[in-house]
Write a protein that holds these residues in place. Structure first.
Motif, short mmCIF file in Angstrom:
data_model
loop_
_atom_site.label_atom_id
_atom_site.label_comp_id
_atom_site.label_asym_id
_atom_site.label_seq_id
_atom_site.Cartn_x
_atom_site.Cartn_y
_atom_site.Cartn_z
N GLY A 1 22.06 27.61 21.87
CA GLY A 1 22.97 28.42 21.05
C GLY A 1 24.27 27.70 20.75
N LEU A 2 24.78 26.95 21.72
CA LEU A 2 26.01 26.17 21.50
C LEU A 2 25.78 25.09 20.45
N SER A 3 24.63 24.45 20.50
CA SER A 3 24.32 23.43 19.51
C SER A 3 24.15 24.01 18.11
N ARG A 4 23.57 25.21 18.02
CA ARG A 4 23.43 25.82 16.71
C ARG A 4 24.80 26.25 16.16
N THR A 5 25.70 26.60 17.06
CA THR A 5 27.06 26.89 16.62
C THR A 5 27.73 25.63 16.10
N MET A 6 27.45 24.51 16.75
CA MET A 6 27.94 23.23 16.24
C MET A 6 27.38 22.95 14.84
N ASP A 7 26.12 23.31 14.60
CA ASP A 7 25.56 23.18 13.25
C ASP A 7 26.41 23.94 12.24
N TYR A 8 26.80 25.16 12.63
CA TYR A 8 27.65 25.95 11.74
C TYR A 8 29.01 25.30 11.54
N GLU B 1 12.34 21.97 28.46
CA GLU B 1 12.19 21.48 27.08
C GLU B 1 12.25 22.65 26.11
N ILE B 2 12.89 22.43 24.95
CA ILE B 2 12.85 23.41 23.86
C ILE B 2 11.59 23.12 23.06
N PRO B 3 10.65 24.06 22.98
CA PRO B 3 9.33 23.77 22.40
C PRO B 3 9.29 23.89 20.88
N GLY B 4 10.22 23.23 20.22
CA GLY B 4 10.24 23.28 18.76
C GLY B 4 11.66 23.28 18.25
N THR B 5 11.79 23.30 16.93
CA THR B 5 13.11 23.34 16.31
C THR B 5 13.28 24.65 15.57
N LEU B 6 14.51 25.11 15.53
CA LEU B 6 14.81 26.35 14.86
C LEU B 6 16.22 26.25 14.30
N GLU B 7 16.32 26.22 13.00
CA GLU B 7 17.61 26.06 12.34
C GLU B 7 18.17 27.41 11.90
N PRO C 1 11.01 34.17 22.49
CA PRO C 1 9.82 34.59 21.74
C PRO C 1 9.72 34.00 20.33
N LEU C 2 10.84 33.57 19.76
CA LEU C 2 10.79 33.01 18.40
C LEU C 2 10.04 31.68 18.36
N LEU C 3 9.89 31.05 19.53
CA LEU C 3 9.19 29.76 19.58
C LEU C 3 7.91 29.82 20.40
N TYR C 4 7.45 31.02 20.73
CA TYR C 4 6.15 31.14 21.38
C TYR C 4 5.03 30.81 20.37
N ARG D 1 41.66 34.96 12.09
CA ARG D 1 40.49 35.42 12.85
C ARG D 1 39.29 35.47 11.93
N LYS D 2 38.15 35.04 12.46
CA LYS D 2 36.93 35.04 11.67
C LYS D 2 35.76 35.40 12.58
N GLN D 3 34.86 36.25 12.08
CA GLN D 3 33.66 36.62 12.82
C GLN D 3 32.45 36.40 11.91
N VAL D 4 31.53 35.55 12.38
CA VAL D 4 30.34 35.26 11.58
C VAL D 4 29.08 35.49 12.41
N ASP D 5 28.05 35.95 11.76
CA ASP D 5 26.74 36.09 12.39
C ASP D 5 25.86 34.92 11.96
N LEU D 6 25.22 34.27 12.94
CA LEU D 6 24.24 33.23 12.67
C LEU D 6 22.85 33.83 12.88
N TYR D 7 21.99 33.72 11.88
CA TYR D 7 20.66 34.33 11.93
C TYR D 7 19.58 33.25 12.08
N PHE D 8 18.53 33.60 12.84
CA PHE D 8 17.39 32.72 13.07
C PHE D 8 16.12 33.54 12.91
N LYS D 9 15.14 32.96 12.21
CA LYS D 9 13.88 33.66 11.96
C LYS D 9 12.70 32.72 12.20
N ASN D 10 11.68 33.26 12.85
CA ASN D 10 10.45 32.49 13.06
C ASN D 10 9.36 33.42 13.59
#
Length: 421
Positions: A236-243, A72-78, A212-215, A98-107
């Motif tokens: 990570g694949l799902s968050r890429t889908m968000d993007y 289980e993923i113990p929380g949500t992180l957008e 550790p971001l969801l501990y 060609r495109k290169q993007v960084d996706l950032y997550f903070k918690n």
């Protein structure tokens, strides 16, 4: 005499401890087993239509796989922010963007980011796209000097110039044989890839990566039913889908998630969890992926949990050398993807991944697809080598070893053109 007895005791003990795992590689040695019916609920009731599948059977199967295998993923992180690192309209000698993007997550005072590398056809409108992780960094998929080299942890490999767990220029393009970028672009598809070690390093250490971001409080590792690395990579694949849903150049309704080996396991789990993915491709995914666990052929649950204890949740260890107690098997993981197209691929020499077990999973998942009026696999015997079955549920076994090859990609592009594009 006592010393002699003691010597033989320790000799026997150490011999047993160091004995190599003896994998089953002969069909005559496969134990008898009984597979659960994907169209029979845990309470014994038959599932006769898609409404019951979606309201009863699919949720209970998904819950079991989540709580007892992948975690289980113990929380949500957008996504907290997106940074465009680089963009070019003249990549691949002018054939692609060609495109290169960084996706950032903070918690919880912690930050993680990963880089998505994209090649897109230079055609009008939104593009269908393949999405998959790579093993050694985005810069390894082609010799394009503009691809950013990741600073994330990587397993040492001096022959590729990877020393002290750092990727270097020396490994640029070393994985290009697995990523025929030009062929993908010519077929009208885009390609997006991510170094999986940026999401969660492939090492038995839960102090790094996304976990550790969801501990909570003083937590140091996931609980017994919480996510291992495969679920982290699927996350990570799902968050890429968000993007993708925010990128006007990508058709978010036509994203095909694919993976090879452990990343094939990840692709299947990502597709089962996240129904936004239009189709799923599993290449040589084996145990914990497409192969039936109850056959115990090649790699087994015990072996995979022993060698890679961080991949699955801790609850999965209960089924090590205890496959008969499993109330599910991997054909039901594939069934969770229905009615979306799914392609399972094997290699003749890859006995560790159990090609026949992968085929049987695709076959035994087919009744769920038939509930939706989709064409599954009717054959009860494996097809001939290099003779693909290209239905909504697709399968092939090719000559060769554990790898992803041009032959594989030729089949995936043909199939995706018919069932997705």
């Amino acid at each position: 005499m006592n010393k002699l007895i003691l010597f033989f005791f320790f000799f026997t003990l150490m011999s047993g401890a160091s004995a190599q795992f003896q994998a089953i590689e002969n069909e005559d040695d496969v134990p008898e087993y009984k597979l659960p019916d994907p169209l029979k609920a845990f309470n014994g009731k038959n599932i006769r239509n898609t409404k019951k599948w979606e309201s009863k059977r699919r949720p209970e199967l998904l819950k079991f796989f989540t709580q007892n295998m992948y975690g289980e993923i113990p929380g949500t992180l957008e996504i907290s922010s997106v940074e465009l690192l680089e963009k070019s309209a003249s990549a691949l000698n002018g054939a692609a963007e060609r495109k290169q993007v960084d996706l950032y997550f903070k918690n919880s005072g912690k930050t993680l980011h990963f880089t998505v590398l994209m090649y897109l056809p230079k055609t009008a409108g939104k593009k269908p796209i393949f999405l998959g992780y790579n093993f050694l960094g985005n810069h390894t998929i082609t010799d394009d000097v503009n691809i950013v080299i990741s600073s994330a942890w990587a397993p040492d490999n001096p022959s590729y110039g990877i020393i002290n767990n750092q990727l270097t220029e020396q490994s640029r393009g070393v994985g290009s044989d697995r990523w025929p970028v030009e062929k993908i672009i010519d077929a009208g598809f885009g390609l997006a890839t991510i170094y999986y070690g940026e999401v969660d390093p492939d090492i038995d250490d839960f102090s790094n990566g996304i976990h550790p971001l969801l501990y909570v409080d003083d937590q140091q590792q996931p609980a017994d039913n919480e996510w291992g690395a495969i679920t982290a990579w699927a996350w990570g694949l799902s968050r890429t889908m968000d993007y993708f849903e925010t990128d006007d150049s990508i058709d978010e309704s036509k994203v095909i998630v694919l993976g090879h080996s452990r990343l094939g396991k990840t692709a299947l789990w990502a597709g089962a969890r996240d129904q936004r993915f239009a189709a799923v491709i599993s290449n040589n995914s084996g145990c914990g992926g497409a192969a039936l666990s109850k056959r115990r052929f090649g790699e087994t649950i015990w072996r995979i949990n022993r060698s890679f204890p961080h991949w699955f949740c801790k609850n999965f260890k209960y089924y090590s050398k205890n496959e008969e107690k499993l109330p599910v098997d991997q054909h039901e993981l594939i069934a969770l993807i229905a009615p979306r197209p799914v392609y399972i691929a094997s290699a003749e020499e890859d006995l560790w991944a159990d090609p026949k077990g992968e085929f049987l999973s695709a076959m035994y998942a087919s009744p769920v697809y038939k509930l939706y009026g989709k064409e599954g696999i009717d054959l009860t015997e494996m097809p001939a080598l290099n003779q693909p079955i290209q239905n909504t549920v697709a399968y092939h076994i090719r000559t060769g070893k554990h790898n992803i090859t041009d032959f594989d990609w030729d089949q995936y592009l043909k199939w995706a053109t018919k069932y997705v594009k």
